[in-house]
Design a protein around this motif. Structure first.
Motif, short mmCIF file in Angstrom:
data_model
loop_
_atom_site.label_atom_id
_atom_site.label_comp_id
_atom_site.label_asym_id
_atom_site.label_seq_id
_atom_site.Cartn_x
_atom_site.Cartn_y
_atom_site.Cartn_z
N VAL A 195 7.26 -19.17 -21.90
CA VAL A 195 6.81 -18.56 -23.15
C VAL A 195 7.48 -19.20 -24.35
O VAL A 195 6.94 -19.24 -25.44
N GLU A 196 8.72 -19.72 -24.16
CA GLU A 196 9.42 -20.34 -25.28
C GLU A 196 9.01 -21.79 -25.50
O GLU A 196 9.48 -22.44 -26.42
N GLY A 197 8.12 -22.31 -24.63
CA GLY A 197 7.67 -23.68 -24.79
C GLY A 197 8.48 -24.68 -23.97
O GLY A 197 8.24 -25.88 -24.04
N ARG A 198 9.45 -24.20 -23.18
CA ARG A 198 10.24 -25.13 -22.36
C ARG A 198 9.40 -25.61 -21.18
O ARG A 198 8.63 -24.85 -20.59
N ALA A 199 9.58 -26.87 -20.84
CA ALA A 199 8.79 -27.47 -19.76
C ALA A 199 9.67 -27.77 -18.56
O ALA A 199 10.82 -28.19 -18.69
N GLU A 200 9.14 -27.52 -17.38
CA GLU A 200 9.81 -27.86 -16.13
C GLU A 200 8.81 -28.60 -15.25
O GLU A 200 7.71 -28.09 -14.98
N ILE A 201 9.15 -29.81 -14.82
CA ILE A 201 8.28 -30.56 -13.92
C ILE A 201 8.54 -30.04 -12.51
O ILE A 201 9.67 -30.15 -12.00
N ILE A 202 7.53 -29.47 -11.88
CA ILE A 202 7.73 -28.92 -10.53
C ILE A 202 7.10 -29.81 -9.46
O ILE A 202 7.31 -29.57 -8.27
N PHE A 203 6.33 -30.81 -9.87
CA PHE A 203 5.78 -31.77 -8.91
C PHE A 203 5.45 -33.04 -9.68
O PHE A 203 4.84 -32.99 -10.73
N ASP A 204 5.86 -34.20 -9.14
CA ASP A 204 5.61 -35.47 -9.83
C ASP A 204 5.61 -36.59 -8.79
O ASP A 204 6.63 -37.24 -8.54
N GLN A 205 4.47 -36.81 -8.16
CA GLN A 205 4.40 -37.76 -7.05
C GLN A 205 3.03 -38.44 -7.01
O GLN A 205 2.06 -37.94 -7.56
N THR A 206 3.00 -39.56 -6.32
CA THR A 206 1.73 -40.20 -5.99
C THR A 206 1.30 -39.65 -4.63
O THR A 206 2.09 -39.64 -3.67
N ILE A 212 1.39 -26.91 -3.13
CA ILE A 212 2.80 -26.63 -3.39
C ILE A 212 2.99 -25.14 -3.65
O ILE A 212 2.07 -24.45 -4.11
N ASN A 213 4.18 -24.65 -3.34
CA ASN A 213 4.58 -23.30 -3.69
C ASN A 213 5.56 -23.37 -4.86
O ASN A 213 6.36 -24.30 -4.95
N PHE A 214 5.51 -22.40 -5.74
CA PHE A 214 6.47 -22.36 -6.85
C PHE A 214 6.65 -20.92 -7.30
O PHE A 214 5.86 -20.03 -6.96
N GLN A 215 7.70 -20.71 -8.08
CA GLN A 215 8.03 -19.36 -8.55
C GLN A 215 8.08 -19.35 -10.07
O GLN A 215 8.58 -20.28 -10.70
N ILE A 216 7.54 -18.28 -10.68
CA ILE A 216 7.70 -18.02 -12.11
C ILE A 216 8.72 -16.90 -12.25
O ILE A 216 8.53 -15.81 -11.72
N LYS A 217 9.81 -17.17 -12.98
CA LYS A 217 10.89 -16.20 -13.10
C LYS A 217 10.84 -15.39 -14.38
O LYS A 217 11.34 -14.27 -14.43
N ASN A 218 10.25 -15.98 -15.45
CA ASN A 218 10.22 -15.22 -16.71
C ASN A 218 9.08 -14.22 -16.70
O ASN A 218 8.11 -14.36 -15.97
N LYS A 219 9.21 -13.19 -17.54
CA LYS A 219 8.23 -12.11 -17.56
C LYS A 219 7.11 -12.36 -18.56
O LYS A 219 6.16 -11.60 -18.61
N GLY A 220 7.22 -13.40 -19.38
CA GLY A 220 6.18 -13.70 -20.35
C GLY A 220 5.10 -14.57 -19.73
O GLY A 220 5.05 -14.80 -18.52
N ILE A 221 4.25 -15.07 -20.60
CA ILE A 221 3.17 -15.93 -20.13
C ILE A 221 3.71 -17.30 -19.74
O ILE A 221 4.68 -17.79 -20.31
#
Length: 376
Positions: free
Chosen positions: A328-339, A347-356
């Motif tokens: 929500v704050e605009g921070r980016a996290e690369i969770i997958f980056d492959q050929t 892939i499985n991933f988790q969202i920890k923040n409560k915002g969008i």
């Protein structure tokens, strides 16, 4: 002889007149009320007159809004109308509960005298908004005119940074920017900042950056005709004005205008990002983002709240895939980056923040298909 306790017809008439005068007196509201006069055109009309009053009342910050509208008004036009005192504007004004008056033909001098404006805002015509040479000397002349005639000494000044056109826009002013949205956005950001600095205007209202941020997630989904904002775009612009003028973040504001919650969260987050992000950072994020190759296509999904998610896609041939998670704050996290090879990948991933959060999937030149995005 009995004396009637009821007022006579004559005294009743005076009581009604007194009540009307008290209610309509422009200076009768509380000290916490912020008064804003926007001198502009349809772009400021989009930003100021649709959602801003309701947003402010939802956070208990009463605003009185005045708006001077002239179609396609340039800074040069505004200055000519000012010094010739032409009644060429449609002037509207809200009361404290957000109801606009009927439009009346007015001069700039009339609107200036109509209230003790705390803020007076300016903007350039959209087609010229990225060309700072078109701002002067008209902007400086207008400021001197406003300061001389303002009822309130030394009102605060602000400059409205407008938005770039949709990439498919047919607006004739788009040719000044080679019909390129990012080029236009960059020019507007730079010209607004430079023009405000040259004119000694301390505040820029970055509605253009808020719209561009939202576009980076959902694409061109915020204009109704390629350049005027639709209702959601107007909501984003109003949220931006709200934070800049009041200093209060729009995130969590309970006025939603019946938008879907994910739209509200995106709009409020886009406005907060624009209001709190320096121009240089915004240009890096929205024009040439780091670790976001230009040759990759974008597909975005919005999700709400915390949780665990599974994303699956199919590449029809070998392709580079990047998946970014934006908070929500605009921070980016690369969770997958492959050929990856042709076929399905998940892939499985988790969202920890409560915002969008925005899940952005970028798959290289090969055609692609998103199979599913599910929570569990």
């Amino acid at each position: 002889m009995r004396t009637s306790l009821l007022p006579s017809k004559m005294s009743l008439k005076y009581l009604i007149l007194l009540f009307i005068l008290i209610k309509s007196h422009p200076f009768s509201y509380g000290q916490d009320t912020i008064r804003i006069l926007a001198i502009g055109n349809s772009f400021s009309l989009d930003a100021v007159t649709v959602h801003l009053s309701a947003l402010s009342r939802a956070q208990n910050t009463p605003l009185i809004l005045g708006h001077l509208h002239i179609a396609s008004g340039t800074l040069e036009t505004h200055w000519e109308n000012a010094y010739k005192d032409r009644p060429d504007y449609e002037y509207i004004k809200t009361n404290k509960v957000g109801i606009f008056s009927l439009p009346e033909k007015a001069t700039i001098s009339h609107a200036l005298a109509d209230d003790k404006w705390d803020y007076i805002t300016f903007q350039q015509y959209s087609g010229f908004s990225g060309m700072v040479n078109t701002f002067f000397p008209y902007l400086n002349n207008l400021i001197a005119y406003v300061r001389e005639r303002s009822v309130k000494p030394n009102p605060k000044l602000a400059f409205h940074q407008t938005w770039a056109y949709d990439q498919s826009s047919t607006h004739p002013g788009f040719v000044y920017y080679d019909n390129n949205q990012k080029q236009m956005y960059k020019a507007i950001v730079e010209a607004s900042a430079q023009g405000a600095e040259m004119a000694d205007i301390p505040t820029v209202i970055p509605a253009g950056t808020a719209i561009q941020y939202a576009r980076s997630i959902l694409g061109d989904a915020f204009c109704k005709d390629g350049y005027h904002l639709n209702s959601l775009g107007q909501y984003i612009a109003a949220c931006t004005w709200l934070e800049i003028i009041t200093g209060k973040s729009p995130i969590g504001n309970q006025y939603t205008s019946n938008f879907a919650q994910e739209q509200v969260d995106l709009a409020q987050s886009a406005a907060h990002y624009a209001a709190t992000t320096h121009n240089d950072q915004a240009l890096r994020d929205l024009i040439n983002p780091v670790n976001k190759p230009e040759e990759l296509s974008n597909i975005s999904y919005m999700q709400l709240g915390e949780g665990y998610f599974y994303l699956e896609w199919e590449a029809r041939e070998q392709a580079h895939v990047q998946v970014n998670l934006y908070s929500v704050e605009g921070r980016a996290e690369i969770i997958f980056d492959q050929t990856v090879e042709a076929g399905k990948t998940g892939i499985n991933f988790q969202i920890k923040n409560k915002g969008i959060s925005c899940i952005q999937i970028k798959i290289g030149a090969a055609p692609e298909e998103i199979i599913k995005l599910a929570s569990y």
